[in-house]
Design a protein around this motif. Structure first.
Motif, PDB file in Angstrom:
ATOM      1  N   ALA A 278       0.838  -1.210   0.000  1.00 31.93           N
ATOM      2  CA  ALA A 278       0.000   0.000   0.000  1.00 31.93           C
ATOM      3  C   ALA A 278       0.866   1.250   0.000  1.00 31.93           C
ATOM      4  CB  ALA A 278      -0.926   0.000   1.211  1.00 31.93           C
ATOM      5  N   GLY A 279       0.577   2.155  -0.895  1.00 31.71           N
ATOM      6  CA  GLY A 279       1.296   3.410  -0.960  1.00 31.71           C
ATOM      7  C   GLY A 279       2.568   3.363  -1.774  1.00 31.71           C
ATOM      8  N   ASP A 280       2.911   2.179  -2.340  1.00 30.85           N
ATOM      9  CA  ASP A 280       4.117   2.052  -3.146  1.00 30.85           C
ATOM     10  C   ASP A 280       3.881   2.673  -4.512  1.00 30.85           C
ATOM     11  OD1 ASP A 280       6.275  -0.778  -4.060  1.00 30.85           O
ATOM     12  OD2 ASP A 280       6.397   1.375  -4.498  1.00 30.85           O
ATOM     13  N   GLU A 281       4.554   3.759  -4.817  1.00 26.95           N
ATOM     14  CA  GLU A 281       4.327   4.469  -6.065  1.00 26.95           C
ATOM     15  C   GLU A 281       4.932   3.749  -7.264  1.00 26.95           C
ATOM     16  OE1 GLU A 281       5.717   8.434  -5.607  1.00 26.95           O
ATOM     17  OE2 GLU A 281       4.205   8.974  -4.092  1.00 26.95           O
ATOM     18  N   THR A 282       5.709   2.716  -7.020  1.00 29.17           N
ATOM     19  CA  THR A 282       6.312   1.979  -8.132  1.00 29.17           C
ATOM     20  C   THR A 282       5.451   0.800  -8.576  1.00 29.17           C
ATOM     21  OG1 THR A 282       7.556   0.477  -6.687  1.00 29.17           O
ATOM     22  CG2 THR A 282       8.594   2.585  -7.287  1.00 29.17           C
ATOM     23  N   ALA A 283       4.256   0.668  -8.028  1.00 24.89           N
ATOM     24  CA  ALA A 283       3.380  -0.441  -8.388  1.00 24.89           C
ATOM     25  C   ALA A 283       3.122  -0.454  -9.892  1.00 24.89           C
ATOM     26  CB  ALA A 283       2.058  -0.340  -7.632  1.00 24.89           C
ATOM     27  N   LEU A 284       3.084  -1.641 -10.466  1.00 29.46           N
ATOM     28  CA  LEU A 284       2.857  -1.804 -11.894  1.00 29.46           C
ATOM     29  C   LEU A 284       1.490  -1.258 -12.276  1.00 29.46           C
ATOM     30  CD1 LEU A 284       3.751  -3.033 -14.633  1.00 29.46           C
ATOM     31  CD2 LEU A 284       2.666  -5.176 -13.893  1.00 29.46           C
ATOM     32  N   ARG A 285       1.465  -0.447 -13.308  1.00 30.43           N
ATOM     33  CA  ARG A 285       0.212   0.099 -13.817  1.00 30.43           C
ATOM     34  C   ARG A 285      -0.231  -0.733 -15.009  1.00 30.43           C
ATOM     35  NH1 ARG A 285       1.025   5.779 -15.527  1.00 30.43           N
ATOM     36  NH2 ARG A 285      -1.254   5.940 -15.372  1.00 30.43           N
ATOM     37  N   LEU A 286      -1.526  -0.972 -15.120  1.00 27.97           N
ATOM     38  CA  LEU A 286      -2.065  -1.863 -16.138  1.00 27.97           C
ATOM     39  C   LEU A 286      -3.139  -1.159 -16.956  1.00 27.97           C
ATOM     40  CD1 LEU A 286      -2.525  -5.059 -13.930  1.00 27.97           C
ATOM     41  CD2 LEU A 286      -0.652  -4.607 -15.513  1.00 27.97           C
ATOM     42  N   GLN A 287      -3.103  -1.393 -18.250  1.00 26.74           N
ATOM     43  CA  GLN A 287      -4.164  -0.920 -19.132  1.00 26.74           C
ATOM     44  C   GLN A 287      -4.793  -2.138 -19.794  1.00 26.74           C
ATOM     45  OE1 GLN A 287      -3.400   2.350 -21.945  1.00 26.74           O
ATOM     46  NE2 GLN A 287      -4.304   1.082 -23.565  1.00 26.74           N
ATOM     47  N   PHE A 288      -6.077  -2.373 -19.508  1.00 26.51           N
ATOM     48  CA  PHE A 288      -6.787  -3.511 -20.084  1.00 26.51           C
ATOM     49  C   PHE A 288      -7.712  -3.032 -21.194  1.00 26.51           C
ATOM     50  CE2 PHE A 288      -5.907  -5.004 -15.741  1.00 26.51           C
ATOM     51  CZ  PHE A 288      -5.325  -6.229 -16.009  1.00 26.51           C
ATOM     52  N   ASP A 289      -7.598  -3.643 -22.348  1.00 24.90           N
ATOM     53  CA  ASP A 289      -8.566  -3.471 -23.423  1.00 24.90           C
ATOM     54  C   ASP A 289      -9.302  -4.792 -23.570  1.00 24.90           C
ATOM     55  OD1 ASP A 289      -8.189  -0.744 -24.738  1.00 24.90           O
ATOM     56  OD2 ASP A 289      -6.118  -1.476 -24.653  1.00 24.90           O
ATOM     57  N   LEU A 290     -10.528  -4.822 -23.064  1.00 29.03           N
ATOM     58  CA  LEU A 290     -11.332  -6.042 -23.112  1.00 29.03           C
ATOM     59  C   LEU A 290     -12.182  -6.023 -24.373  1.00 29.03           C
ATOM     60  CD1 LEU A 290     -12.421  -8.653 -21.838  1.00 29.03           C
ATOM     61  CD2 LEU A 290     -14.149  -7.248 -20.698  1.00 29.03           C
ATOM     62  N   ILE A 291     -12.044  -7.053 -25.190  1.00 25.87           N
ATOM     63  CA  ILE A 291     -12.774  -7.140 -26.449  1.00 25.87           C
ATOM     64  C   ILE A 291     -13.855  -8.197 -26.288  1.00 25.87           C
ATOM     65  CG2 ILE A 291     -12.569  -7.605 -28.919  1.00 25.87           C
ATOM     66  CD1 ILE A 291      -9.471  -6.855 -28.363  1.00 25.87           C
ATOM     67  N   GLU A 292     -15.077  -7.737 -26.138  1.00 29.12           N
ATOM     68  CA  GLU A 292     -16.224  -8.616 -25.878  1.00 29.12           C
ATOM     69  C   GLU A 292     -17.472  -7.945 -26.435  1.00 29.12           C
ATOM     70  OE1 GLU A 292     -19.064 -11.018 -25.141  1.00 29.12           O
ATOM     71  OE2 GLU A 292     -17.029 -11.679 -24.634  1.00 29.12           O
ATOM     72  N   ARG A 293     -18.139  -8.614 -27.373  1.00 31.52           N
ATOM     73  CA  ARG A 293     -19.296  -7.993 -28.022  1.00 31.52           C
ATOM     74  C   ARG A 293     -20.462  -7.793 -27.059  1.00 31.52           C
ATOM     75  NH1 ARG A 293     -20.254  -6.508 -32.749  1.00 31.52           N
ATOM     76  NH2 ARG A 293     -18.468  -7.614 -33.633  1.00 31.52           N
ATOM     77  N   SER A 294     -20.649  -8.705 -26.139  1.00 37.03           N
ATOM     78  CA  SER A 294     -21.772  -8.591 -25.209  1.00 37.03           C
ATOM     79  C   SER A 294     -21.583  -7.404 -24.273  1.00 37.03           C
ATOM     80  CB  SER A 294     -21.906  -9.874 -24.384  1.00 37.03           C
ATOM     81  OG  SER A 294     -22.888  -9.730 -23.380  1.00 37.03           O
ATOM     82  N   ALA A 295     -22.700  -6.777 -23.892  1.00 42.24           N
ATOM     83  CA  ALA A 295     -22.634  -5.674 -22.931  1.00 42.24           C
ATOM     84  C   ALA A 295     -22.289  -6.173 -21.540  1.00 42.24           C
ATOM     85  CB  ALA A 295     -23.966  -4.929 -22.910  1.00 42.24           C
ATOM     86  N   GLU A 296     -22.598  -7.431 -21.249  1.00 39.15           N
ATOM     87  CA  GLU A 296     -22.355  -7.997 -19.927  1.00 39.15           C
ATOM     88  C   GLU A 296     -21.017  -8.728 -19.909  1.00 39.15           C
ATOM     89  OE1 GLU A 296     -26.238  -8.950 -17.588  1.00 39.15           O
ATOM     90  OE2 GLU A 296     -26.234 -10.138 -19.419  1.00 39.15           O
ATOM     91  N   ILE A 297     -20.252  -8.507 -18.869  1.00 41.48           N
ATOM     92  CA  ILE A 297     -18.936  -9.121 -18.731  1.00 41.48           C
ATOM     93  C   ILE A 297     -18.980 -10.160 -17.626  1.00 41.48           C
ATOM     94  CG2 ILE A 297     -16.494  -8.680 -18.271  1.00 41.48           C
ATOM     95  CD1 ILE A 297     -16.988  -5.797 -19.179  1.00 41.48           C
ATOM     96  N   GLY A 298     -18.284 -11.270 -17.828  1.00 46.75           N
ATOM     97  CA  GLY A 298     -18.175 -12.291 -16.793  1.00 46.75           C
ATOM     98  C   GLY A 298     -19.178 -13.411 -16.902  1.00 46.75           C
ATOM     99  N   ARG A 299     -20.108 -13.322 -17.837  1.00 46.43           N
ATOM    100  CA  ARG A 299     -21.156 -14.342 -17.933  1.00 46.43           C
ATOM    101  C   ARG A 299     -20.866 -15.368 -19.025  1.00 46.43           C
ATOM    102  NH1 ARG A 299     -25.577 -13.503 -14.908  1.00 46.43           N
ATOM    103  NH2 ARG A 299     -25.910 -11.447 -13.993  1.00 46.43           N
ATOM    104  N   GLY A 300     -20.519 -14.913 -20.224  1.00 48.50           N
ATOM    105  CA  GLY A 300     -20.345 -15.840 -21.329  1.00 48.50           C
ATOM    106  C   GLY A 300     -21.623 -16.617 -21.581  1.00 48.50           C
ATOM    107  N   ILE A 301     -21.493 -17.799 -22.173  1.00 48.35           N
ATOM    108  CA  ILE A 301     -22.661 -18.643 -22.427  1.00 48.35           C
ATOM    109  C   ILE A 301     -23.153 -19.273 -21.127  1.00 48.35           C
ATOM    110  CG2 ILE A 301     -23.477 -20.723 -23.601  1.00 48.35           C
ATOM    111  CD1 ILE A 301     -21.507 -20.105 -25.845  1.00 48.35           C
ATOM    112  N   ALA A 302     -22.224 -19.735 -20.305  1.00 48.92           N
ATOM    113  CA  ALA A 302     -22.585 -20.535 -19.131  1.00 48.92           C
ATOM    114  C   ALA A 302     -23.459 -19.787 -18.143  1.00 48.92           C
ATOM    115  CB  ALA A 302     -21.316 -21.023 -18.426  1.00 48.92           C
ATOM    116  N   TYR A 303     -23.175 -18.496 -17.923  1.00 43.65           N
ATOM    117  CA  TYR A 303     -23.866 -17.761 -16.858  1.00 43.65           C
ATOM    118  C   TYR A 303     -24.764 -16.645 -17.395  1.00 43.65           C
ATOM    119  CZ  TYR A 303     -20.173 -20.294 -14.558  1.00 43.65           C
ATOM    120  OH  TYR A 303     -19.324 -21.296 -14.143  1.00 43.65           O
ATOM    121  N   SER A 304     -25.112 -16.738 -18.683  1.00 45.86           N
ATOM    122  CA  SER A 304     -25.990 -15.727 -19.273  1.00 45.86           C
ATOM    123  C   SER A 304     -27.460 -16.086 -19.138  1.00 45.86           C
ATOM    124  CB  SER A 304     -25.649 -15.529 -20.753  1.00 45.86           C
ATOM    125  OG  SER A 304     -25.863 -16.736 -21.481  1.00 45.86           O
ATOM    126  N   THR A 305     -27.770 -17.339 -18.825  1.00 40.97           N
ATOM    127  CA  THR A 305     -29.167 -17.742 -18.683  1.00 40.97           C
ATOM    128  C   THR A 305     -29.833 -16.980 -17.546  1.00 40.97           C
ATOM    129  OG1 THR A 305     -30.647 -19.591 -18.170  1.00 40.97           O
ATOM    130  CG2 THR A 305     -28.434 -19.695 -17.257  1.00 40.97           C
TER     131      THR A 305
END
Length: 484
Positions: free
Chosen positions: A43-70
């Motif tokens: 906590a408070g470490d300014e050298t922590a790795l910074r991350l940029q995520f570009d998530l490519i997913e057509r569905s508006a909902e994330i984390g569901r996929g086919i299995a959890y979209s029902t």
């Protein structure tokens, strides 16, 4: 997203690692969650790795996929919530979240106190955990959701380019392929007109899929695995009175849950077998020892947790033999059904409200009045024609992953190759992609079901999360190393 067609979505500071995640179902969400956690510093470490995520997913909902979209509350996770946590060292994480959000419905808890919640609610847990993880990281993490599909990846040194079907291209230092299961394959040739017939249900997870089926309609369910079990429960609990016929080439039903075990001790001190015959002998001996006191389920689980080591010791010819002859038998014992669903299904079969037949399907013609003429074939080759009012496809994912345009382009360019069994992409033990000549592709990784042929098993949510968490915590894995 307002990026112009053809524009490169780029721009980062020198201490930011750009990661493109292709696929926003369970696997993609689990990858982002664990990447953020693994990159945490004090906590408070300014050298922590910074991350940029570009998530490519057509569905508006994330984390569901086919299995959890029902959205059907009767479609339940098939293992208890205490075994579905996203975090290995916090097994009750999912259960606590579900309780805190009052999502344990009265029918979700079995006689042993295990919670089999609806898949919709479990999908909500995954999505909420992702949101909370990104929010807690603050400005250390940038997150962009591109509602598109990736069609190609250009690999060039340490910087790669992902091409979207919208014309946008995204630069990334790392790419995580998390595209999930392939779409189900059609069981036979079917005309476009027949496919457009609303009485043919090709997606049993679609909203109101079963509400379109009249109560007294005769229904043919193609497939007898977990999806068929969900289909049957949905029909029966809605008061369906018509005959239901379920068919598959082997007539195998998903088996019930029993005693759970997390012991990865299948091999013990023994060497992994080099043939399928020897592997079957070891498994049968293990079941015979444990059956009187614990049942067969712990023996199957022990093999499951040791499967990567066992699978990789088998020559490709033996792996292909497993896929051709044994995979359906493994799947119905490995992917077992929730006790609530099993009880309803078993009662319906015993009462002949559902009839399971060992048959394949050779053709579907919708010229019958208000229904379909279906040509069924027996294993002997004999054929018969029968008429059904409705048909539901529950055939499970296809094995031909090259039908995915992105995978096809990677294979064609030599940036990827199929595994030895021919059912997924070939990756090394750290999930790094192998190109056509067997070398590793820098910065390109694959996770989840598309790597099943490399590890023997990588389809269940707990296994996927455990694999991703272990790799991202491993300092030998290069996923989170900042490029020089």
């Amino acid at each position: 997203m307002n990026t112009r067609a053809g524009e490169v979505a780029a721009g980062r500071s020198s201490d930011m690692l750009r990661i493109a995640v292709i696929g926003g179902g369970f696997t993609g969400a689990a990858f982002i969650i664990h990447a953020i956690h693994a990159s945490q510093s004090a906590a408070g470490d300014e050298t922590a790795l910074r991350l940029q995520f570009d998530l490519i997913e057509r569905s508006a909902e994330i984390g569901r996929g086919i299995a959890y979209s029902t959205r059907d509350p009767l479609h339940r996770i098939n293992v208890p919530s205490d075994r579905m946590s996203l975090f290995c060292d916090d097994p009750t994480h999912a259960t606590r979240w579900l309780i805190a959000h009052d999502l344990l419905d009265p029918g979700s808890t079995d006689a042993n106190g295990h919670h089999y919640v609806s898949r919709e609610h479990y999908g909500a847990y995954v999505a909420a955990t992702l949101r909370d993880t990104v929010a807690a990281a603050g400005d250390r993490v940038r997150f962009t959701h591109w509602r598109a599909s990736a069609t190609a990846i250009h690999v060039a040194g340490t910087v790669h380019e992902v091409i979207l079907d919208t014309g946008v291209s995204i630069e990334a230092d790392r790419i995580a392929l998390c595209i999930g299961h392939a779409a189900p394959a059609l069981p036979c040739e079917i005309s476009d007109a027949t496919l457009r017939n609303p009485a043919l249900i090709t997606n049993p997870w679609a909203p109101q899929a079963f509400e379109r089926i009249p109560q007294h309609a005769s229904v043919l369910v193609v497939g007898t695995g977990l999806t068929m079990a969900d289909c049957a429960v949905s029909l029966l609990e809605r008061g369906h009175r018509g005959p239901i016929t379920a068919i598959s080439r082997r007539g195998l039903l998903a088996q019930p849950q029993g005693l759970f075990s997390s012991e990865a001790d299948f091999l013990g001190d023994a060497q992994p077998p080099s043939t399928v015959r020897a592997l079957l002998r070891m498994l049968r001996e293990r079941i015979a020892r444990e059956m009187p006191l614990r049942g067969w389920q712990p023996a199957v689980d022990a093999l499951r947790f040791d499967l990567a080591r066992v699978w990789q010791a088998l020559p490709p010819s033996e792996q292909r033999r497993v896929v051709r002859r044994l995979l359906p038998f493994w799947d119905v014992h490995r992917f077992r059904v929730a006790p609530q669903v099993h009880a309803v299904l078993r009662e319906a079969i015993d009462a002949r409200r559902i009839v399971v037949e060992t048959k394949g399907i050779a053709g579907i013609d919708d010229n019958a009045r208000d229904g379909f003429v279906v040509t069924l074939k027996q294993r002997s080759g004999a054929r018969e024609q029968r008429v059904f009012d409705r048909i539901v496809f529950c055939t499970g994912p296809a094995r031909n992953i090259s039908a995915n345009p992105l995978v096809h382009s990677l294979l064609a360019a030599g940036r990827a190759r199929l595994d030895g069994a021919g059912i997924g992409l070939d990756v090394d033990s750290h999930s790094q992609l192998r190109e056509r000549d067997g070398g590793l592709v820098a910065g390109l990784f694959a996770f989840g079901p598309i790597t099943r042929g490399s590890f023997g098993e990588m389809s269940g949510a707990p296994d996927i999360a455990r694999h991703i968490e272990r790799l991202l915590k491993d300092e030998k894995t290069s996923i989170l190393s900042v490029p020089v």
